[in-house]
Design an enzyme around this catalytic site. Structure first.
Site, PDB file in Angstrom:
ATOM      1  N   HIS A   1      -7.551  -4.976  -7.194  1.00 51.42           N
ATOM      2  CA  HIS A   1      -7.267  -4.293  -5.917  1.00 51.42           C
ATOM      3  C   HIS A   1      -8.411  -4.538  -4.936  1.00 51.42           C
ATOM      4  O   HIS A   1      -9.455  -3.887  -5.011  1.00 51.42           O
ATOM      5  CB  HIS A   1      -7.097  -2.789  -6.163  1.00 51.42           C
TER       6      HIS A   1
ATOM      7  N   TYR B   1     -19.019  11.454 -11.561  1.00 46.73           N
ATOM      8  CA  TYR B   1     -19.129  12.714 -12.294  1.00 46.73           C
ATOM      9  C   TYR B   1     -17.894  13.020 -13.143  1.00 46.73           C
ATOM     10  O   TYR B   1     -17.914  13.984 -13.907  1.00 46.73           O
ATOM     11  CB  TYR B   1     -19.356  13.874 -11.326  1.00 46.73           C
TER      12      TYR B   1
ATOM     13  N   ARG C   1       0.792  -1.223   0.000  1.00 42.56           N
ATOM     14  CA  ARG C   1       0.000   0.000   0.000  1.00 42.56           C
ATOM     15  C   ARG C   1       0.831   1.283   0.000  1.00 42.56           C
ATOM     16  O   ARG C   1       0.610   2.164  -0.820  1.00 42.56           O
ATOM     17  CB  ARG C   1      -0.952   0.007   1.210  1.00 42.56           C
TER      18      ARG C   1
END
Length: 785
Positions: free
Chosen positions: A78, A121, A32
């Site tokens: 992932h 969006y 990570r």
């Protein structure tokens, strides 16, 4: 009733916690938080770029919803939240975060002050530079490993045709370690790589001729000094970033400071808020108004209007000191090398990338060689078939099965199984396209390429030449001019942009602390420093001092803000509290802000704490967590071999070794230093070799200025040392009517005493009795207080 089938397993809680924590740490570090030194990507970033490549989201294709990309990456590669994936995608698309963005975003992907719109969006596709990271993935250049459910595979690293880690930098916090790497200019990094290919033993200084410093996405100015060279040599250091500011006329009879470039990851709203806070706290003067005129067409434009009569250079220097217009970037080059986190120097980062590219070129060449050999093998079979087309057709027609036809072709024309299968799978209409000349031409071309690939694989120098040529092509196509201007510690321009040098000059100076704690600076000291009634701190005009107040807070004061006077005059100086704008607490000590030394701090409750500098780059930093009603009474430098001392209001002195107090972090609350059963500690500081203890006692009921009491001077060698957290020993026996020490200090012998007006006064004779009474002050001052 059925029997209870419950099964209870006894485990060692300590062992379970250790193993679980190690597994968690391993996951955070490797999966990570830290980038790979080869491609400069964290796992989530690598998976995004790889999956978008698999989705065909190339720069010449249309954008797709970011939510679709997030879902594909989360579902296939992932196994974490979509928020983390989208955050990584957003960061890779922001031109103010990465020097060369890897994602081409469409929509609101946020700004330095605001977050992005939701994934549903916005739209995204790969940026041209991301294609370089995925380049040659289909040529067996890197290893693939199973995904989280072992149903798919993903690359363990990307081929990375450009040095992404140095160019775009990285930041991340793991467990027990962190990384913070600055962005650099692509052309400069590639120039350093090319130099390193030709000169494997190149030094850091030689590499810095090509990479003089960071090149930040937001431009601005970087003040590079010896600490940056240290960062490049060791992988850990710092440099300072400064906004680009110009003085312009912003209205009728109104002068303003116009900010057009800000330090890395600093937004205009944050700057405006800090300016308003500093003005409200009376720390910053001369500001009339701040207007943000930033827009898409003209870029950043922050106008700071000045009041009439204020020098723009002085206000600019104060803004650099008090606001994020100047900030520090702490370099910590930690990345994964062969699966292990390492702190890497500049040369090591370049070497790791070059080794990766050598491996990529080798594997790519082997893959191409294998493909060309396979194609040549088939062409040789086709040549036989075309030359003997009638016989081939006859063999196939007279065979009962495809297997028999294959066998007979192999026997009659001496073909391999692959060649025979290829001939059998050909459609008759394709035979019209084949000619012996065309097949021979293609075969000759393949033989030439095979020979070149074999030569390449047999010569490391040829592979390095190939890497060099490819890097130069990338530099030519994707490189851009430097944005960040570099200034060295002497104020000289390292990069090519013009700059006003005068404001960057850093001159040596001396800060003097008077007996009553007032401060001033001077560039000239008397030859005999012993004649100067002040403590001396050697520093520079661009340095900072830390004023430690009784509430346990270190306040940053710029040396240039101190009164500058000649050492030969007696200054009329302001109180030190006025320098930091505090009235509720008093200044109890002064230390250098950026010093690497260890300091000790003591409180009235007998608490002692040691901490090691430098202090963080902030205006105010708490250096100790105080209990209720406790306060700091002193701070001093504290070496491991030294001694520190407390003096209590009850007349006790405690001296103990500093080694018994381990250094702690700034938020810590310290440990027991002196056992205060009655009264309070009134002095804390170093026990000086050949020093003396000066104490003064009177009645706690006396009104201020009415009872001077008695004073005593005793050599420190008269007092035995005790362990930490003891009560100490009596150092001053009270006379009749006295019940407290109201003053105590340890000074060099002979001690020089001063009144509150800093005038020298006569002191008592040295008393060899360690627990003797003091001499009434009125006997040698003629009744003066």
């Amino acid at each position: 009733m059925s029997e209870n089938k419950e099964r209870i397993v006894d485990i060692d809680v300590g062992k379970e916690m250790r193993e679980s924590f190690l597994e968690y740490s391993y996951s955070v570090i490797y999966s990570r938080a830290l980038p790979d030194a080869r491609d400069g990507l964290k796992p989530v970033q690598r998976r995004i770029i790889y999956q978008m490549g698999e989705m065909g989201l190339r720069p010449d294709r249309g954008h797709v919803k970011s939510a679709r990309v997030t879902g594909e990456v989360m579902g296939k590669l992932h196994p974490h939240g979509d928020g983390a994936i989208y955050d990584a995608l957003v960061r890779m698309s922001q031109p103010f975060t990465l020097r060369i963005p890897l994602i081409d975003g469409h929509g609101n992907f946020g700004s330095l002050d605001d977050g992005p719109a939701a994934a549903r969006y916005t739209e995204a596709r790969l940026a041209p530079a991301a294609l370089l990271l995925n380049e040659s993935l289909d040529e067996d250049t890197v290893d693939f490993e199973p995904n989280y459910d072992a149903q798919l595979t993903e690359p363990s690293v990307l081929p990375a045709a450009f040095p992404n880690l140095l160019v775009n930098g990285a930041s991340g916090i793991a467990v027990g370690m962190a990384t913070n790497m600055a962005p650099h200019n692509l052309k400069e990094v590639i120039a350093a790589l090319v130099h390193l290919i030709s000169n494997p033993n190149a030094s850091t200084a030689e590499l810095m001729e090509h990479i003089p410093g960071p090149d930040l996405p937001t431009g601005a100015v970087a003040l590079v000094a010896e600490s940056l060279r240290e960062a490049y040599e060791t992988g850990r250091g710092s440099f300072r970033m400064r906004a680009r500011v110009s003085v312009e006329s912003v209205g009728p009879r109104r002068t303003g400071l116009v900010v057009t470039e800000l330090p890395y990851l600093v937004g205009p709203e944050r700057v405006i808020d800090r300016i308003r806070d500093a003005v409200s706290a009376k720390k910053l003067e001369g500001i009339h108004n701040v207007v943000d005129l930033t827009d898409r067409d003209n870029g950043l434009r922050l106008v700071i209007e000045l009041k009439t009569g204020f020098n723009p250079d002085s206000v600019m220097e104060a803004l650099y000191r008090l606001t994020p217009l100047e900030e520090a970037f702490n370099v910590n080059n930690v990345a994964l090398v062969n699966g292990r986190p390492q702190q890497l120097s500049l040369k090591q980062l370049l070497e790791v990338y070059l080794l990766h590219r050598l491996e990529v070129v080798r594997r790519r060449s082997e893959s191409r060689l294998s493909r060309r050999r396979s194609r040549l093998h088939l062409l040789e079979g086709l040549q036989v078939a075309v030359l003997n087309i009638d016989e081939v057709i006859e063999v196939i027609r007279t065979s009962d099965t495809a297997e028999l036809a294959r066998t007979r072709l192999m026997q009659v024309f001496d073909l391999s199984e692959l060649q025979a299968d290829h001939i059998l799978e050909l459609r008759l209409r394709r035979l019209t396209r084949f000619s012996v000349i065309e097949l021979e031409t293609e075969a000759d071309q393949l033989r030439k390429e095979i020979s070149e690939l074999q030569s390449l694989l047999e010569s490391e120098s040829l592979m390095k030449t190939t890497i060099r040529r490819e890097l130069e092509e990338v530099s030519e196509k994707y490189g851009s001019p430097r944005r960040t201007q570099l200034i060295d510690s002497a104020g000289m321009v390292v990069s090519k942009k013009p700059v006003v040098v005068q404001e960057l000059i850093d001159e040596p100076t001396f800060v003097c602390v008077t007996p009553t704690g007032k401060l001033y600076r001077t560039s000239n000291l008397p030859v005999d420093r012993q004649t100067l009634d002040a403590r001396i701190i050697e520093t520079t005009t661009r340095s900072d001092l830390a004023l430690i107040t009784s509430d346990g807070v270190a306040h940053s004061v710029h040396v240039a803000d101190l009164p500058s006077i000649s050492a030969a005059v007696t200054p009329d100086l302001p109180e030190p509290e006025s320098l930091i704008g505090t009235k509720s607490s008093r200044v109890v000590g002064v230390i250098p802000w950026r010093s690497n030394m260890t300091f000790a701090i003591g409180t009235s409750g007998g608490v002692v704490k040691r901490f090691t500098g430098p202090l963080p780059e902030k205006q105010e930093v708490p250096v100790i967590s105080l209990k209720e009603f406790d306060e700091v009474i002193g701070v001093c430098e504290s070496t491991d071999g030294g001694e520190i001392a407390f003096v209590s209001s009850t007349g006790n002195l405690l001296i103990f070794n500093a080694d018994t107090v381990r250094p702690q972090g700034l938020p810590a609350s310290g440990m027991a230093g002196m056992n205060i059963s009655e009264g309070r500690a009134i002095y804390f500081g170093n026990a000086i070799d050949d020093g003396v203890l000066v104490t003064a006692a009177n009645s706690a009921m006396a009104l201020g200025g009415t009872d001077a009491g008695s004073a005593k001077v005793t050599r420190l060698v008269a007092y035995p040392r005790k362990g930490r957290a003891a009560m100490g020993i009596r150092a001053h026996r009270f006379l009749k009517g006295e019940d407290q020490l109201y003053f105590a200090t340890i000074a060099k012998s002979p001690a020089r005493l001063f009144d509150l007006d800093e005038k020298r006064i006569q002191g008592p004779q040295t008393d060899d009795r360690r627990d003797g009474s003091g001499t009434p002050i009125s006997t040698y001052l003629g009744g003066a207080l």
